[in-house]
Design a protein around this motif. Structure first.
Motif, short mmCIF file in Angstrom:
data_model
loop_
_atom_site.label_atom_id
_atom_site.label_comp_id
_atom_site.label_asym_id
_atom_site.label_seq_id
_atom_site.Cartn_x
_atom_site.Cartn_y
_atom_site.Cartn_z
N VAL A 17 -20.07 -2.79 -6.22
CA VAL A 17 -18.62 -2.59 -6.23
C VAL A 17 -18.19 -1.80 -4.99
O VAL A 17 -17.22 -2.13 -4.33
CB VAL A 17 -18.19 -1.87 -7.52
CG1 VAL A 17 -16.72 -1.49 -7.46
CG2 VAL A 17 -18.45 -2.76 -8.72
N ALA A 18 -18.96 -0.74 -4.67
CA ALA A 18 -18.58 0.11 -3.54
C ALA A 18 -18.64 -0.65 -2.23
O ALA A 18 -17.90 -0.35 -1.30
CB ALA A 18 -19.49 1.33 -3.49
N GLY A 116 1.66 6.26 -8.32
CA GLY A 116 1.46 6.66 -9.71
C GLY A 116 1.67 5.55 -10.73
O GLY A 116 1.54 5.78 -11.92
N LYS A 118 0.46 2.18 -12.63
CA LYS A 118 -0.85 1.60 -12.89
C LYS A 118 -0.79 0.08 -12.77
O LYS A 118 0.15 -0.55 -13.24
CB LYS A 118 -1.31 1.99 -14.30
CG LYS A 118 -1.84 3.41 -14.35
CD LYS A 118 -1.83 3.96 -15.74
CE LYS A 118 -0.70 4.94 -15.92
NZ LYS A 118 -0.53 5.40 -17.28
N ILE A 209 -9.54 -2.33 -3.10
CA ILE A 209 -9.51 -0.88 -3.34
C ILE A 209 -8.33 -0.51 -4.24
O ILE A 209 -8.49 0.25 -5.19
CB ILE A 209 -9.43 -0.13 -1.99
CG1 ILE A 209 -10.70 -0.40 -1.17
CG2 ILE A 209 -9.27 1.37 -2.22
CD1 ILE A 209 -10.71 0.29 0.18
N VAL A 212 -8.86 -2.80 -7.89
CA VAL A 212 -10.07 -2.76 -8.71
C VAL A 212 -10.78 -1.43 -8.63
O VAL A 212 -11.08 -0.80 -9.63
CB VAL A 212 -11.04 -3.89 -8.31
CG1 VAL A 212 -12.28 -3.86 -9.19
CG2 VAL A 212 -10.36 -5.23 -8.38
N ARG A 213 -11.02 -0.97 -7.40
CA ARG A 213 -11.93 0.16 -7.29
C ARG A 213 -11.25 1.46 -7.68
O ARG A 213 -11.88 2.31 -8.31
CB ARG A 213 -12.44 0.26 -5.85
CG ARG A 213 -13.59 1.21 -5.71
CD ARG A 213 -14.39 0.92 -4.47
NE ARG A 213 -15.21 2.05 -4.11
CZ ARG A 213 -15.40 2.44 -2.87
NH1 ARG A 213 -14.81 1.79 -1.88
NH2 ARG A 213 -16.18 3.44 -2.61
N VAL A 214 -9.98 1.63 -7.35
CA VAL A 214 -9.38 2.94 -7.66
C VAL A 214 -8.72 3.02 -9.04
O VAL A 214 -9.00 3.98 -9.74
CB VAL A 214 -8.43 3.36 -6.52
CG1 VAL A 214 -7.69 4.63 -6.91
CG2 VAL A 214 -9.24 3.66 -5.26
N PRO A 215 -8.03 2.11 -9.61
CA PRO A 215 -7.03 1.18 -9.10
C PRO A 215 -5.64 1.76 -9.26
O PRO A 215 -5.16 1.93 -10.37
CB PRO A 215 -7.20 0.00 -10.06
CG PRO A 215 -7.71 0.61 -11.34
CD PRO A 215 -8.20 2.00 -11.04
N GLN A 216 -4.99 2.02 -8.19
CA GLN A 216 -3.62 2.52 -8.14
C GLN A 216 -3.23 2.56 -6.67
O GLN A 216 -4.06 2.27 -5.81
CB GLN A 216 -3.54 3.92 -8.73
CG GLN A 216 -4.40 4.88 -7.94
CD GLN A 216 -4.32 6.30 -8.41
OE1 GLN A 216 -3.79 6.59 -9.45
NE2 GLN A 216 -4.86 7.19 -7.63
N THR A 218 -1.97 4.85 -3.52
CA THR A 218 -1.66 6.13 -2.90
C THR A 218 -1.61 5.88 -1.40
O THR A 218 -2.37 5.06 -0.90
CB THR A 218 -2.76 7.19 -3.14
OG1 THR A 218 -3.87 6.57 -3.73
CG2 THR A 218 -2.29 8.32 -3.99
N MET A 221 -4.76 5.11 1.31
CA MET A 221 -5.87 5.14 0.38
C MET A 221 -7.14 4.48 0.92
O MET A 221 -8.22 4.73 0.40
CB MET A 221 -5.49 4.51 -0.95
CG MET A 221 -5.25 3.02 -0.88
SD MET A 221 -4.74 2.41 -2.48
CE MET A 221 -6.00 3.11 -3.52
N ALA A 223 -8.54 5.13 3.63
CA ALA A 223 -9.26 6.30 4.15
C ALA A 223 -10.47 5.95 5.01
O ALA A 223 -11.57 6.44 4.79
CB ALA A 223 -9.66 7.22 3.00
N PRO B 196 -9.12 8.42 -2.00
CA PRO B 196 -9.08 7.91 -3.37
C PRO B 196 -10.34 7.13 -3.76
O PRO B 196 -10.84 7.30 -4.87
CB PRO B 196 -7.85 7.01 -3.37
CG PRO B 196 -6.98 7.58 -2.32
CD PRO B 196 -7.90 8.09 -1.26
N GLU B 244 1.92 11.05 -15.19
CA GLU B 244 1.89 9.62 -15.52
C GLU B 244 0.59 9.24 -16.22
O GLU B 244 0.48 8.17 -16.79
CB GLU B 244 2.10 8.77 -14.26
CG GLU B 244 1.08 8.93 -13.15
CD GLU B 244 1.42 10.03 -12.15
OE1 GLU B 244 2.16 10.97 -12.52
OE2 GLU B 244 0.95 9.96 -11.00
#
Lengths: 304, 360
Positions: A17-18, A116, A118, A209, A212-216, A218, A221, A223, B196, B244
């Motif tokens: 996954v990573a 924030g 989902k 990212i 699936v991986r985080v998932p949200q 920001t 992200m 990075a 993240p 949230e």
């Protein structure tokens, strides 16, 4: 100090996954560079894909549509790079860096109001029978579909470059664009298509990212994942299967060092964290700078 | 009231300027902010930016704020600060520990510009430091976490091994052990404030290794999302409420409230009363807030956690009260002794019971 708390099956599964976002983005960049274009904007295209994919998924409720939108978003941004470098003949390194900065800013703008929230869940495929096999089942067969898309992409690129006529033409353009031009191939059209493919793949990697991986969502992200993807292409000396190994190495070390820390094993994490970079340097030295495509990063104009 | 008089005096100054009369305060006060993450991170930088917006709201046209996001800790930060100072900033807030030396370097070059460095310990004539006693909030988190855990394994995502983070780990651990003697901490250092994907990975690893409560000292909400996907894991909001994710997995939070401090310090610059100070406020003065404890926490635990919060706020109880030993078993605080601020500010060791070494 106990290794028993690390579950090797879960470790290998999370490694896959990573590594997936890096595989997706690096596979696209590999095609771009094999066509002789150096696009340093991978990070920008990834983050743009991450937000367009996220917006589309939240709006429609379907991760599949989200991934499609991410590919379109990444390809759209890469088209900007293509236009600047192929038609206006701007410097590829500078344009690529600018694309990264632009992509980061654009994604933060698009992402206003999506912090924030989902995303709908992306269901895993549990292949019946095979996923029940002990050890191998959970490692190989209980992932979300994009993990397999990434693997399929590598296989497809390998076949494309090695066995197809179009792949041969693409390589010719990358090795010597003047010769390819003299033979009657449309260098700029081929490169634009390659750049768009690279953008679409980077977009998918970014969306992986954020969905699936985080998932949200920001801001910022990805990075630095885009930069790692660029390094992996060099590490792989522009070959698809080595790229897969490189991505698993990076992904594996990331996950392994976190596991070792959580298990309280006293290996200085700095050494583990730097190991993939050392491996890259070693590979570069051993292969004497690899076999970079001959026209990589050079500007082409038919008049010269 | 205060704001109104201020606005009125601002209007007066503007009129005087228009009439061509000599006026002292007609120029806008320019306030700069250097942020380590994006303002949309939902955590640390998000709250600092709320403080910036509060300054704008409080002084209106009398101030102008500028900010730079995603500024790496290191030489690049120096460039950003220099640019702000050259751009006419009167006051610059540098909001991350790693900006300490860049802040001092730039401050030495611009003696007329005031600097405020968050969470650091080095000051100069024109450099103040300010921080919040986050460890007070960590005590409440530890108390709740120790009560909630069933596996007796609590995961902790650390950012960098600096005193602020180590204080938090110690404080959470002491109070988790108090209510649950079997509890153990698994600590993972992410070596980043904001990434993240890495934070999500760290949370997943901790959950895979049996942790059913995950505390974080990194800035994004990614660990919350990872815990939510796992289903039966509890988390706490970090720096911001992260509401949230309530009521599950987020059961409470530490909220940084910088707004009153930023407004007060900007006012001091406007009035010409600014001096270099060291501010370290906690729950009592409102710089640290404890977010709503959700219904996922049993009522008796919630009540005892709130009692702990109130006793810390009133000053009746200090989270670092002896008897406490250092990790190697040597004595640190005698029975009833309270840690002094100097020791806490430079805290570089774990208390007894925590396993593992602090990376150097």
């Amino acid at each position: 100090m106990d290794f028993s708390s690390i579950n090797p099956i879960l470790l290998l599964a999370s490694l896959m996954v990573a590594a997936t976002p890096i595989i997706l983005a690096a596979a696209g960049e590999l095609i771009v560079e094999r066509a002789g274009v150096l696009n340093l904007g991978v990070e920008g295209m990834m983050i743009t894909g991450a937000i367009t994919g996220f917006i589309a998924t939240v709006t429609t409720g379907s991760p599949w549509i989200g991934f499609a939108a991410a590919a379109v978003g990444g390809a759209g941004l890469s088209l900007l790079f293509g236009f600047l470098t192929q038609f206006l003949l701007s410097n590829q390194v500078a344009t690529g860096l600018a694309l990264t900065l632009f992509g980061l800013g654009l994604s933060a703008l698009l992402g206003q109001g999506y912090n924030g929230i989902k995303a709908p869940e992306f269901p895993k495929i549990d292949i019946p029978v095979i996923s029940d096999i002990p050890v191998l089942g959970p490692i190989l067969c209980s992932h979300d579909p994009m993990v397999y898309v990434g693997l399929g992409l590598i296989a497809g690129i390998w076949y494309f470059l090695k066995y197809s006529r179009a792949g041969l033409v693409l390589r010719a353009v990358g090795e010597n664009h003047e010769a390819a031009h003299a033979l009657g191939y449309h260098v700029i059209r081929i490169r634009i298509l390659a750049i768009m493919f690279g953008g679409a793949c980077a977009g998918l990697g970014g969306a992986y990212i954020s969905l699936v991986r985080v998932p949200q969502w920001t801001d910022g992200m990805t990075a630095g994942a885009g930069w790692i993807a660029l390094a992996i292409v060099v590490f792989a000396s522009w070959r698809p299967w080595r790229l897969l190994i490189g991505a698993y190495l990076f992904g594996g070390v990331t996950v392994l060092q976190l596991n070792l820390q959580a298990a309280g094993i006293a290996i200085p994490v700095e050494y583990l964290a730097m190991s993939p970079y050392i491996a890259t340097i070693l590979v570069l030295v051993l292969m004497s700078a690899g076999r970079a495509p001959g026209s990589l990063g050079k500007i082409f104009h038919a008049s010269r | 009231m205060k704001r109104r008089t201020l606005l009125a005096s601002g209007a007066g100054a503007a009129t005087m300027a228009m009439l061509g009369l000599p006026a002292r305060a007609q120029e806008k006060t320019k306030v700069g902010f250097v942020f380590v993450g994006p303002i949309g991170d939902g955590g640390w930088t998000f709250e600092h930016n709320n403080g910036r917006l509060a300054v704008e709201a409080a002084f209106g046209d009398a101030v102008e704020t500028v900010y730079a996001e995603n500024v790496p800790e290191g030489p690049d930060a120096e460039r950003v600060m220099t640019q702000m100072a050259l751009g006419g900033a009167d006051l610059i807030f540098t909001t991350s520990f790693g900006y300490m030396e860049p802040t001092l370097n730039v401050a030495a070059k611009f003696p007329n510009v005031k600097f405020e460095h968050a969470t650091g310990y080095m000051r100069a004539d024109n450099v103040s430091t300010y921080s919040a006693r986050f460890y007070e909030g960590r005590a409440v988190q530890g108390h709740i976490a120790g009560n909630l855990t069933k596996s007796n394994k609590i995961g902790y995502i650390g950012s960098f091994p600096i005193p602020e983070v180590i204080r938090g780990i110690n404080s959470a651990f002491i109070h988790a052990r108090k209510v649950n003697p079997d509890v153990e901490f698994k600590i993972v250092w992410a070596f980043t404030w904001f990434d993240p994907a890495k934070e999500a990975d760290a949370a997943k690893v901790l959950i895979e290794q049996g942790c059913d409560v995950v505390l974080q000292h990194t800035d994004s909400t990614a660990p919350q999302a990872a815990a939510q996907a796992a289903g039966n894991v509890y988390t706490f909001g970090q720096a911001s409420d992260m509401g949230e994710y309530a009521p599950m997995p987020r059961v409470s939070s530490i909220i940084d409230n910088w707004a009153p401090y930023y407004v007060e310090r900007t006012k001091a610059v406007m009035d010409g009363t600014w001096t270099s100070v060291d501010t370290w406020d906690g729950i009592g003065r409102g710089m640290v807030g404890i977010g709503e404890i959700s219904d996922a926490v049993p009522a008796d635990v919630k009540a005892s956690a709130e009692a702990l919060r109130d006793s810390i706020a009133s000053g009746a109880y200090h989270p670092f009260t002896g008897p406490l030993n250092k990790q190697d078993g040597s004595a640190w605080l005698a029975d009833g002794e309270v840690a002094d601020d100097g020791t806490l500010a430079g805290l570089g060791f774990y208390v007894e019971g925590i396993e593992g070494d602090i990376p150097s």
